[in-house]
Design a protein around this motif. Structure first.
Motif, PDB file in Angstrom:
ATOM      1  N   GLY A  41       5.835  -6.054  33.787  1.00 36.86           N
ATOM      2  CA  GLY A  41       5.295  -4.584  34.322  1.00 36.86           C
ATOM      3  C   GLY A  41       5.536  -3.442  33.524  1.00 36.86           C
ATOM      4  N   LYS A  42       6.687  -3.398  32.747  1.00 35.13           N
ATOM      5  CA  LYS A  42       6.851  -2.282  31.938  1.00 35.13           C
ATOM      6  C   LYS A  42       6.079  -2.211  30.706  1.00 35.13           C
ATOM      7  N   LYS A  43       5.836  -3.277  29.992  1.00 41.20           N
ATOM      8  CA  LYS A  43       4.978  -3.515  29.036  1.00 41.20           C
ATOM      9  C   LYS A  43       3.462  -3.145  29.458  1.00 41.20           C
ATOM     10  N   LEU A  44       3.080  -3.811  30.565  1.00 41.43           N
ATOM     11  CA  LEU A  44       1.542  -3.364  31.084  1.00 41.43           C
ATOM     12  C   LEU A  44       1.506  -1.841  31.473  1.00 41.43           C
ATOM     13  N   THR A  45       2.506  -1.369  31.940  1.00 48.12           N
ATOM     14  CA  THR A  45       2.555   0.208  32.124  1.00 48.12           C
ATOM     15  C   THR A  45       2.482   0.972  30.854  1.00 48.12           C
ATOM     16  N   ASP A  46       3.305   0.506  29.812  1.00 43.41           N
ATOM     17  CA  ASP A  46       3.247   1.227  28.454  1.00 43.41           C
ATOM     18  C   ASP A  46       2.056   1.082  28.033  1.00 43.41           C
ATOM     19  N   ASN A  47       1.390  -0.035  28.082  1.00 38.41           N
ATOM     20  CA  ASN A  47       0.114  -0.345  27.324  1.00 38.41           C
ATOM     21  C   ASN A  47      -0.866   0.496  28.061  1.00 38.41           C
TER      22      ASN A  47
END
Length: 75
Positions: A41-47
């Motif tokens: 989720g963090k990676k998706l949000t950052d992207n």
């Protein structure tokens, strides 16, 4: 929106959903699975934030170009 953009968005969504489902059905402990989901989720949000910032910059550039054209036409 161009067809290519739609295809890429659909592909990205499919990859994200597949990743989440893969993690959910993995034989890890619950705490490990929750950690993996949180990281995904963090990676998706950052992207997503990176893409929004990039889009905002491009939009500002286009508005600036339009403003320059309007000023030239008014002069």
């Amino acid at each position: 929106m161009k067809n290519t953009s739609k295809i890429l968005i659909a592909l990205g969504a499919g990859v994200a959903i597949g990743g989440v489902l893969g993690v959910l059905f993995a034989p890890d402990k619950g705490s490990v699975t929750r950690h993996k989901i949180a990281e995904s989720g963090k990676k998706l949000t950052d992207n997503l934030n990176r893409k929004i910032k990039s889009g905002t910059v491009k939009l500002q550039e286009e508005f600036s170009k339009m403003n320059d054209v309007m000023e030239e036409e008014m002069a």
